[in-house]
Write a protein that holds these residues in place. Structure first.
Motif, PDB file in Angstrom:
ATOM      1  N   ARG A 155      -5.288   2.311   2.449  1.00 41.87           N
ATOM      2  CA  ARG A 155      -6.018   1.061   2.157  1.00 41.87           C
ATOM      3  C   ARG A 155      -7.428   1.099   2.760  1.00 41.87           C
ATOM      4  O   ARG A 155      -8.386   0.623   2.152  1.00 41.87           O
ATOM      5  CB  ARG A 155      -5.229  -0.082   2.749  1.00 41.87           C
ATOM      6  CG  ARG A 155      -4.972  -1.423   2.056  1.00 41.87           C
ATOM      7  CD  ARG A 155      -5.468  -1.740   0.729  1.00 41.87           C
ATOM      8  NE  ARG A 155      -4.591  -1.499  -0.400  1.00 41.87           N
ATOM      9  CZ  ARG A 155      -3.596  -2.276  -0.786  1.00 41.87           C
ATOM     10  NH1 ARG A 155      -3.328  -3.377  -0.147  1.00 41.87           N
ATOM     11  NH2 ARG A 155      -2.867  -1.973  -1.838  1.00 41.87           N
ATOM     12  N   SER A 202       0.788  -1.222   0.000  1.00 38.92           N
ATOM     13  CA  SER A 202       0.000   0.000   0.000  1.00 38.92           C
ATOM     14  C   SER A 202       0.828   1.284   0.000  1.00 38.92           C
ATOM     15  O   SER A 202       0.391   2.314   0.522  1.00 38.92           O
ATOM     16  CB  SER A 202      -0.951  -0.016   1.208  1.00 38.92           C
ATOM     17  OG  SER A 202      -2.130   0.637   0.874  1.00 38.92           O
ATOM     18  N   SER A 203       2.018   1.209  -0.585  1.00 41.98           N
ATOM     19  CA  SER A 203       2.848   2.414  -0.655  1.00 41.98           C
ATOM     20  C   SER A 203       2.512   3.238  -1.904  1.00 41.98           C
ATOM     21  O   SER A 203       3.078   4.314  -2.108  1.00 41.98           O
ATOM     22  CB  SER A 203       4.337   2.048  -0.622  1.00 41.98           C
ATOM     23  OG  SER A 203       4.649   1.105  -1.613  1.00 41.98           O
ATOM     24  N   GLY A 204       1.612   2.730  -2.738  1.00 44.24           N
ATOM     25  CA  GLY A 204       1.189   3.475  -3.929  1.00 44.24           C
ATOM     26  C   GLY A 204       1.794   2.968  -5.225  1.00 44.24           C
ATOM     27  O   GLY A 204       1.639   3.603  -6.275  1.00 44.24           O
ATOM     28  N   LYS A 205       2.459   1.820  -5.174  1.00 41.37           N
ATOM     29  CA  LYS A 205       3.168   1.295  -6.353  1.00 41.37           C
ATOM     30  C   LYS A 205       2.263   1.158  -7.581  1.00 41.37           C
ATOM     31  O   LYS A 205       2.572   1.696  -8.640  1.00 41.37           O
ATOM     32  CB  LYS A 205       3.799  -0.082  -6.048  1.00 41.37           C
ATOM     33  CG  LYS A 205       4.765  -0.105  -4.894  1.00 41.37           C
ATOM     34  CD  LYS A 205       5.314  -1.489  -4.643  1.00 41.37           C
ATOM     35  CE  LYS A 205       4.284  -2.517  -4.244  1.00 41.37           C
ATOM     36  NZ  LYS A 205       3.622  -2.258  -2.945  1.00 41.37           N
ATOM     37  N   SER A 206       1.166   0.412  -7.407  1.00 41.24           N
ATOM     38  CA  SER A 206       0.366   0.117  -8.601  1.00 41.24           C
ATOM     39  C   SER A 206      -0.323   1.376  -9.132  1.00 41.24           C
ATOM     40  O   SER A 206      -0.409   1.566 -10.342  1.00 41.24           O
ATOM     41  CB  SER A 206      -0.636  -1.002  -8.336  1.00 41.24           C
ATOM     42  OG  SER A 206      -1.514  -0.630  -7.320  1.00 41.24           O
ATOM     43  N   THR A 207      -0.751   2.247  -8.224  1.00 39.74           N
ATOM     44  CA  THR A 207      -1.434   3.476  -8.671  1.00 39.74           C
ATOM     45  C   THR A 207      -0.499   4.336  -9.530  1.00 39.74           C
ATOM     46  O   THR A 207      -0.859   4.749 -10.637  1.00 39.74           O
ATOM     47  CB  THR A 207      -1.908   4.297  -7.447  1.00 39.74           C
ATOM     48  OG1 THR A 207      -2.699   3.443  -6.627  1.00 39.74           O
ATOM     49  CG2 THR A 207      -2.697   5.512  -7.857  1.00 39.74           C
ATOM     50  N   GLU A 257      -9.596   3.150   0.588  1.00 40.28           N
ATOM     51  CA  GLU A 257      -9.847   2.410  -0.651  1.00 40.28           C
ATOM     52  C   GLU A 257     -10.945   1.364  -0.411  1.00 40.28           C
ATOM     53  O   GLU A 257     -11.876   1.245  -1.210  1.00 40.28           O
ATOM     54  CB  GLU A 257      -8.543   1.727  -1.085  1.00 40.28           C
ATOM     55  CG  GLU A 257      -8.624   1.015  -2.411  1.00 40.28           C
ATOM     56  CD  GLU A 257      -7.300   0.331  -2.749  1.00 40.28           C
ATOM     57  OE1 GLU A 257      -6.227   0.806  -2.320  1.00 40.28           O
ATOM     58  OE2 GLU A 257      -7.344  -0.701  -3.430  1.00 40.28           O
ATOM     59  N   MET A 277       2.331  12.836   0.668  1.00 38.86           N
ATOM     60  CA  MET A 277       2.324  13.254  -0.750  1.00 38.86           C
ATOM     61  C   MET A 277       1.068  12.745  -1.454  1.00 38.86           C
ATOM     62  O   MET A 277       0.610  11.632  -1.192  1.00 38.86           O
ATOM     63  CB  MET A 277       3.558  12.694  -1.486  1.00 38.86           C
ATOM     64  CG  MET A 277       4.846  13.410  -1.157  1.00 38.86           C
ATOM     65  SD  MET A 277       6.274  12.560  -1.889  1.00 38.86           S
ATOM     66  CE  MET A 277       6.251  13.184  -3.571  1.00 38.86           C
TER      67      MET A 277
HETATM   68  O1  CDP Z   1       0.321  -1.074  -5.095  1.00 41.61           O
HETATM   69  P1  CDP Z   1       0.437  -0.688  -3.646  1.00 41.61           P
HETATM   70  O2  CDP Z   1      -0.073  -1.741  -2.731  1.00 41.61           O
HETATM   71  O3  CDP Z   1       1.805  -0.232  -3.268  1.00 41.61           O
HETATM   72  O4  CDP Z   1      -0.483   0.587  -3.388  1.00 41.61           O
HETATM   73  P2  CDP Z   1      -1.719   1.134  -4.237  1.00 41.61           P
HETATM   74  O5  CDP Z   1      -2.741   0.052  -4.376  1.00 41.61           O
HETATM   75  O6  CDP Z   1      -1.240   1.781  -5.488  1.00 41.61           O
HETATM   76  O7  CDP Z   1      -2.250   2.300  -3.293  1.00 41.61           O
HETATM   77  C1  CDP Z   1      -3.028   2.036  -2.152  1.00 41.61           C
HETATM   78  C2  CDP Z   1      -4.048   3.150  -2.004  1.00 41.61           C
HETATM   79  O8  CDP Z   1      -3.373   4.352  -1.652  1.00 41.61           O
HETATM   80  C3  CDP Z   1      -4.838   3.456  -3.271  1.00 41.61           C
HETATM   81  O9  CDP Z   1      -6.195   3.623  -2.937  1.00 41.61           O
HETATM   82  C4  CDP Z   1      -4.255   4.757  -3.767  1.00 41.61           C
HETATM   83  O10 CDP Z   1      -5.194   5.536  -4.440  1.00 41.61           O
HETATM   84  C5  CDP Z   1      -3.811   5.428  -2.483  1.00 41.61           C
HETATM   85  N1  CDP Z   1      -2.672   6.363  -2.614  1.00 41.61           N
HETATM   86  C6  CDP Z   1      -2.730   7.601  -2.030  1.00 41.61           C
HETATM   87  O11 CDP Z   1      -3.762   7.958  -1.453  1.00 41.61           O
HETATM   88  N2  CDP Z   1      -1.674   8.459  -2.102  1.00 41.61           N
HETATM   89  C7  CDP Z   1      -0.534   8.118  -2.712  1.00 41.61           C
HETATM   90  N3  CDP Z   1       0.482   8.970  -2.752  1.00 41.61           N
HETATM   91  C8  CDP Z   1      -0.451   6.837  -3.291  1.00 41.61           C
HETATM   92  C9  CDP Z   1      -1.537   5.963  -3.213  1.00 41.61           C
END
Ligand code: CDP
Ligand code: CDP
Length: 227
Positions: free
Chosen positions: A156, A13-18, A159, A205
């Motif tokens: 998360r 949930s560090s934002g990788k996929s987004t 989300e 951020m």
């Molecule tokens: O892929 P990963 O598990 O690293 O994370 P993600 O699924 O991309 O992001 C988890 C949640 O955090 C999503 O709902 C994104 O929209 C949110 N997010 C955020 O609020 N702020 C960021 N800078 C990055 C992600």
């Protein structure tokens, strides 16, 4: 845009996929979600009644089933054979067991082979845990995304709420901490920043700020490559 490979690693949930999806879309690159591949193997094991400890049987499942990604108007979908498993692989039963499945050396060997094949022609944004260290050690750009565990759990939580999934914040935070611990302490290709990866602490951020920071790193790298 010159075709390069961009590796994005980091904890849950560090934002990788987004951010990887946005970068791939903006650059016209292919996005590869390697976590979805480990999640798919975990789902296959649940459906087939295979124990998460049974490495040989897990590898057999990988050989007998095809994991694929399809680009559609609704975004990227994940398939096991002809079945759309995009939603199923995010279920708690998968999330809570995927780290056990992904710790097996032979499982990783099989999936890493597939990931390297996808990235062979370049022009890929790939996210995971070991992309910069093991899958694409020669990626032109490597990013290691982090954020405080509280913020990651909050992201998360929000989300899940937006999808109508009710979760307890404390439980969610503990699950994230537990998974990070398993992923970063396993013997084979643990979650770790590659020595040549750029560390980006995204606490506080917005998504757009993170994307802008990564694009600056990409542009700097591209300028170095051409000069
Ligand atoms: O892929 P990963 O598990 O690293 O994370 P993600 O699924 O991309 O992001 C988890 C949640 O955090 C999503 O709902 C994104 O929209 C949110 N997010 C955020 O609020 N702020 C960021 N800078 C990055 C992600
Ligand atoms: O999106 P989220 O951060 O929740 O996880 P994910 O990227 O979907 O990855 C799910 C799990 O797959 C991780 O917790 C790791 O156990 C495993 N994984 C891995 O071992 N290596 C990768 N390159 C990607 C994921």
């Amino acid at each position: 845009m010159k075709k390069i490979n961009i590796a994005i690693d980091g904890p849950a949930s560090s934002g990788k996929s987004t951010v990887a999806k946005i970068l791939a879309n903006d650059y016209g690159f292919i996005y590869t979600d390697t976590g979805a591949m480990y999640r798919s193997v975990t789902l296959m094991a649940i459906k087939a009644g295979v124990a998460f400890t049974d490495e040989d049987a897990l590898v057999q499942l990988i050989h007998e089933n095809a994991i694929s990604f399809k680009q559609t108007d609704q975004g990227q979908l994940v398939f096991i054979n002809d079945n759309n498993v995009t939603e199923d692989i995010r279920q708690p039963e998968v999330t809570n067991n995927v780290s056990e499945v992904s710790a097996h050396e032979a499982v990783r060997r099989e999936l890493v082979k597939k990931q390297q094949e996808i990235a062979k022609a370049s022009g890929v944004v790939m996210d995971g845990r070991d992309i910069g260290t093991a899958v694409l050690p020669n990626a032109e750009v490597k990013i290691f995304l982090v954020a405080s565990v509280v913020e990651r759990a909050e992201r998360r939580y929000k989300e899940n709420q937006s999808k109508g999934i009710m979760t307890d914040f404390q439980t969610l935070k503990e699950e994230i901490e537990h998974r990070d611990l398993l992923d970063s302490t396993r013997k084979i290709s643990p979650l770790k920043k590659a020595a040549d990866a750029e560390l980006l602490d995204t606490t506080g951020m917005t998504i757009q700020q993170v994307v802008t920071s990564i694009k600056e790193i990409v542009e700097k790298k591209l300028a170095e490559i051409v000069s």
